[in-house]
Each structure stands twice: as C-alpha cells, then as structure tokens.
Scaffold this motif. Structure first.
Motif, PDB file in Angstrom:
ATOM      1  N   UNK A 106      23.079  65.102  34.858  1.00  0.00           N
ATOM      2  CA  UNK A 106      24.209  65.056  35.598  1.00  0.00           C
ATOM      3  C   UNK A 106      24.685  63.518  35.671  1.00  0.00           C
ATOM      4  N   UNK A 107      25.683  62.968  35.199  1.00  0.00           N
ATOM      5  CA  UNK A 107      26.253  61.707  35.012  1.00  0.00           C
ATOM      6  C   UNK A 107      27.302  61.501  36.108  1.00  0.00           C
ATOM      7  N   UNK A 108      27.215  60.733  36.955  1.00  0.00           N
ATOM      8  CA  UNK A 108      28.196  60.293  37.882  1.00  0.00           C
ATOM      9  C   UNK A 108      28.720  58.880  37.947  1.00  0.00           C
ATOM     10  N   UNK A 109      30.112  58.958  37.846  1.00  0.00           N
ATOM     11  CA  UNK A 109      30.827  57.797  37.810  1.00  0.00           C
ATOM     12  C   UNK A 109      31.644  57.578  39.208  1.00  0.00           C
ATOM     13  N   UNK A 110      31.734  58.628  40.029  1.00  0.00           N
ATOM     14  CA  UNK A 110      32.384  58.652  41.408  1.00  0.00           C
ATOM     15  C   UNK A 110      31.550  59.421  42.174  1.00  0.00           C
ATOM     16  N   UNK A 111      31.799  59.094  43.565  1.00  0.00           N
ATOM     17  CA  UNK A 111      30.982  59.575  44.606  1.00  0.00           C
ATOM     18  C   UNK A 111      31.519  60.858  45.144  1.00  0.00           C
ATOM     19  N   UNK A 135      32.951  55.241  50.233  1.00  0.00           N
ATOM     20  CA  UNK A 135      33.855  56.235  50.628  1.00  0.00           C
ATOM     21  C   UNK A 135      33.801  57.492  49.678  1.00  0.00           C
ATOM     22  N   UNK A 136      34.046  58.480  50.280  1.00  0.00           N
ATOM     23  CA  UNK A 136      34.330  59.898  49.399  1.00  0.00           C
ATOM     24  C   UNK A 136      35.054  59.598  48.048  1.00  0.00           C
ATOM     25  N   UNK A 137      34.860  59.937  47.155  1.00  0.00           N
ATOM     26  CA  UNK A 137      35.375  59.921  45.782  1.00  0.00           C
ATOM     27  C   UNK A 137      35.720  58.521  45.320  1.00  0.00           C
ATOM     28  N   UNK A 138      34.996  57.591  45.749  1.00  0.00           N
ATOM     29  CA  UNK A 138      34.975  56.172  45.552  1.00  0.00           C
ATOM     30  C   UNK A 138      34.245  56.098  44.191  1.00  0.00           C
ATOM     31  N   UNK A 139      34.842  54.996  43.152  1.00  0.00           N
ATOM     32  CA  UNK A 139      34.186  54.974  42.130  1.00  0.00           C
ATOM     33  C   UNK A 139      32.712  54.068  42.407  1.00  0.00           C
ATOM     34  N   UNK A 140      31.593  54.415  41.422  1.00  0.00           N
ATOM     35  CA  UNK A 140      30.415  53.755  41.870  1.00  0.00           C
ATOM     36  C   UNK A 140      30.284  52.549  41.193  1.00  0.00           C
ATOM     37  N   UNK A 231      46.854  59.875  38.618  1.00  0.00           N
ATOM     38  CA  UNK A 231      48.227  59.504  39.372  1.00  0.00           C
ATOM     39  C   UNK A 231      48.045  59.613  40.912  1.00  0.00           C
ATOM     40  N   UNK A 232      47.419  60.783  41.141  1.00  0.00           N
ATOM     41  CA  UNK A 232      47.199  61.206  42.679  1.00  0.00           C
ATOM     42  C   UNK A 232      45.693  60.485  43.260  1.00  0.00           C
ATOM     43  N   UNK A 233      44.954  60.025  42.457  1.00  0.00           N
ATOM     44  CA  UNK A 233      43.824  59.423  43.033  1.00  0.00           C
ATOM     45  C   UNK A 233      43.950  58.520  44.101  1.00  0.00           C
ATOM     46  N   UNK A 234      42.991  58.968  45.384  1.00  0.00           N
ATOM     47  CA  UNK A 234      42.929  57.988  46.406  1.00  0.00           C
ATOM     48  C   UNK A 234      41.660  58.266  47.007  1.00  0.00           C
ATOM     49  N   UNK A 235      40.591  57.160  46.975  1.00  0.00           N
ATOM     50  CA  UNK A 235      39.430  57.504  47.498  1.00  0.00           C
ATOM     51  C   UNK A 235      39.514  57.635  49.040  1.00  0.00           C
ATOM     52  N   UNK A 236      38.514  58.093  49.548  1.00  0.00           N
ATOM     53  CA  UNK A 236      38.497  58.610  51.145  1.00  0.00           C
ATOM     54  C   UNK A 236      38.663  59.666  51.547  1.00  0.00           C
ATOM     55  N   UNK A 237      38.767  60.830  50.484  1.00  0.00           N
ATOM     56  CA  UNK A 237      38.904  62.184  50.429  1.00  0.00           C
ATOM     57  C   UNK A 237      38.762  62.932  49.217  1.00  0.00           C
ATOM     58  N   UNK A 238      38.603  64.313  49.436  1.00  0.00           N
ATOM     59  CA  UNK A 238      38.618  65.020  48.181  1.00  0.00           C
ATOM     60  C   UNK A 238      39.778  64.863  47.381  1.00  0.00           C
ATOM     61  N   UNK A 239      39.597  65.163  46.039  1.00  0.00           N
ATOM     62  CA  UNK A 239      40.846  64.702  45.127  1.00  0.00           C
ATOM     63  C   UNK A 239      41.592  65.983  44.553  1.00  0.00           C
TER      64      UNK A 239
END
Length: 286
Positions: A106-111, A135-140, A231-239
């Motif tokens: 598993x490779x992760x670029x975001x949380x 934050x949730x969905x933040x780029x690592x 376009x709709x990406x916003x950290x701090x919540x599910x996407x």
C-alpha cells in the motif's frame, strides 16, 4: 491448444492455468467490500477494471516489468478454447505465471481511510511517525510505504511494518518493491493530476518470474485505489471520490454489521458506482 483449468475464483477475478507458465485472468462484475463479495453485480465493471489496468501496465512498464502478455481477445483465443467461459472479450488478460510475493503493498500520498484512523490514535501509520496536526485527506509530507499481510479470502489483511514485511518476503525483495512502488505512484499521480484526479493511495501486488520481481494482478483501478476529484479537493474531511469508497459509504450508512447476510445494492447505487468507474476510465484512458 494449450491445456487450461480453473485454479482460483477470487472476490473479483477468476483465474485459469494456461499450460505451465501462463494464467488467464478474467475480471468479473463482482464487487467486494469489507472482505465480503456483495450479491449484486455492477454491469461491465470487469471490463472497466481491465481497460484501466492494461493502460497503466503499458504506461508504467519503463519503471517496472509486469505480468501482462496480451489483453487482445484474438491473441488470447490462439492459446485457449473459446468455450472456456462466457463474455471474455474486454475483461481478460493473458499473463505470465509467477510466484506471488505474500505482501500487499500500500502506497499512500494522502492521509485517509485506515491510515487516518491509525494516525488519530498514534500520530503514526504502520510504524511510520508523522507530524502532529495533520487533517483528514491532507497530503502527506512524503509518500509512505505501508505493507500489509496478504490474508486468505474472508480474512482481514493486517497492516505491518516494513521490517515485518522484510521477514516475510526477504529484505532485498522488499527494497525493490518499495522503490518501484514509490516510483510508479509518482509517475501515475502526475499523469492523473493532469486529468483532474488525485490518487490518494493505492495497493499493488508483486510476483517473481525467472528470479525477477514484477507487478501482477491489477494496477491503479477504482477497486485498488482512492481516486478523488481534484477540483473539489478540500482537506479536513472525506473527499468526493471515483472509487469503491462510494459503496463502502453506502453500506456504512445502512448500518450493515459486516456479517452475513450481505445486503443487495439498490439499483441507483449500482448505477452511480458504474458511473464513477466509467468516469475514471474516460479521464485516464481516453
């Protein structure tokens, strides 16, 4: 004609042995969540997964060799009988047979997902310490390699450390897998970004053929990856997503206890799932 026999039926794919050194992998329209196969099919899902995988196998073969021989049905029918299964066209790959490495990569670029849950408890993921305050969905800050065990069907994979993975598969093999996985994630993410998609995380499987580590199974599909709308990406919540998370979210919303009986999917959920998968195919492959 080469001898052929069915050797495995997984959550999504049926696998046939073709002689001693090849496999035929057929992607069905089954969908699984929480380690259960759902009773409802998603029409053409197997064809969508196959088209996307074939695209990526070709796009990334300069970085890591893969198992694909051909997805052309005319080439496939040269070595297998036509009556082996119905509706093979578009959902089949003839591949090299190898020895599977019993690690899911598993490779992760975001949380997100299980990594976000683990981070909230420990500020770490699979033994990798991360900065506080993410934050949730933040780029690592950097791409991370988080392997898991490859559990039998019906059992849960378990997240493990890189050191534990090395004990299972060997230090040299894990070193190659980690380097190749990070490299293809970088290249694929850069390409997907130009198509309006963020690849938040993904999973790979590897095998060994003639002593060489190669990529097997599927790659960067909506079944194996988190795809978010850039376009709709916003950290701090599910996407907003284009992947299987949509089905997981539905099953969570109806309070399914993740035990049999497995619920049917309503028609509108099936249609919206297919639309998401098709959107990924359209953006990436067309």
């Amino acid at each position: 004609m080469t001898d052929i026999s069915k050797v495995y039926s997984g959550k999504v794919r049926d696998v046939y042995a073709v002689g001693d050194d090849k496999l035929l992998i057929v992607a069905t329209d089954r969908i699984s969540c929480f380690d259960f196969i759902l009773p409802t099919l998603v029409p053409d899902k197997g064809k969508i997964l196959t088209k996307i995988s074939v695209f990526w196998f070709n796009y990334l073969k300069d970085i890591v060799e893969n198992h694909l021989i051909s997805a052309d049905i005319n080439e496939i029918y040269k070595v297998i009988p036509r009556n082996i299964a119905e509706d093979l066209d578009g959902r089949s790959m003839l591949v090299k047979k190898g020895k599977r490495v019993d690690i899911e990569v598993i490779i992760r670029g975001y949380l997100s997902g299980s990594a976000w849950k683990e981070y909230q408890k420990s500020n770490s993921v699979c033994g990798i310490k991360l900065p506080k305050g993410l934050k949730e969905s933040e780029k690592l800050p950097e791409i991370i390699f988080t392997p898991s065990t490859k559990a039998p069907d019906g059992e849960h994979d378990i997240n493990i450390t890189e050191q534990e993975a090395s004990k299972i598969a060997g230090k040299d093999v894990i070193k190659i897998i980690k380097e190749k996985s990070v490299a293809i994630y970088k290249k694929a993410s850069e390409y997907a970004s130009t198509k309006g998609i963020i690849i938040a995380d993904t999973k790979f499987e590897y095998g060994i053929v003639d002593g060489k580590v190669i990529l097997i199974d599927e790659i960067f599909t909506p079944d194996s990856s988190r795809f978010w709308d850039k376009e709709k990406y916003a950290p701090g919540k599910s996407q907003e997503n284009f992947d299987k998370q949509f089905v997981r979210d539905y099953l969570i919303a109806i309070n399914w206890n993740k035990q049999p009986p497995v619920p049917e999917l309503p028609k509108d959920i099936v249609e919206k799932t297919k639309a998401r998968y098709l959107e990924v195919q359209r953006r990436l492959c067309e």
